[in-house]
Design a protein around this motif. Structure first.
Motif, short mmCIF file in Angstrom:
data_model
loop_
_atom_site.label_atom_id
_atom_site.label_comp_id
_atom_site.label_asym_id
_atom_site.label_seq_id
_atom_site.Cartn_x
_atom_site.Cartn_y
_atom_site.Cartn_z
N LEU A 1 0.82 -1.20 0.00
CA LEU A 1 0.00 0.00 0.00
C LEU A 1 0.86 1.26 0.00
O LEU A 1 0.49 2.25 -0.59
N LEU A 2 2.01 1.23 0.64
CA LEU A 2 2.84 2.42 0.73
C LEU A 2 3.92 2.46 -0.33
O LEU A 2 5.02 2.92 -0.08
N GLU B 1 -2.25 4.57 -5.10
CA GLU B 1 -2.84 4.24 -3.80
C GLU B 1 -1.90 4.62 -2.66
O GLU B 1 -2.33 5.13 -1.64
N GLY B 2 -0.62 4.38 -2.85
CA GLY B 2 0.36 4.75 -1.84
C GLY B 2 0.45 6.26 -1.65
O GLY B 2 0.51 6.75 -0.52
N TRP C 1 -3.08 10.35 5.30
CA TRP C 1 -2.50 10.25 6.65
C TRP C 1 -1.97 11.61 7.13
O TRP C 1 -2.23 12.02 8.25
N ALA D 1 -2.69 7.37 0.15
CA ALA D 1 -2.63 6.99 1.57
C ALA D 1 -1.73 7.95 2.34
O ALA D 1 -2.06 8.34 3.47
#
Length: 75
Positions: free
Chosen positions: A1-2, A8-9, A16, A12
């Motif tokens: 994900l990161l 998507e990373g 955050w 995110a």
């Protein structure tokens, strides 16, 4: 994900950083309002208000640091 290369990373990381900035600002506003209602010695209320101002500045700085470091990794 990161993953730096994925959308998507990147999303995110921005979510955050934005969440942490708003959380810090809301917590600092609560601290400020609590200090305004404090009935004890006034120097403690002033110290709490100073911490609230520093907390807002730190939250914004953290978000910019987070975004900046992600951009460095993505470059």
């Amino acid at each position: 994900l990161l993953d730096v290369e994925s959308s998507e990373g990147t999303a995110a990381m921005f979510v955050w950083g934005t969440f942490m900035m708003f959380y810090g600002i809301i917590a600092s506003i609560g601290l400020w309002r609590s200090a305004c209602r404090y009935a004890g010695p006034s120097h403690w209320a002033l110290l709490a208000k100073a911490c609230a101002v520093l907390g807002i500045g730190a939250s914004v700085a953290y978000a910019f640091m987070w975004y900046g470091s992600w951009m460095i990794l993505a470059a």
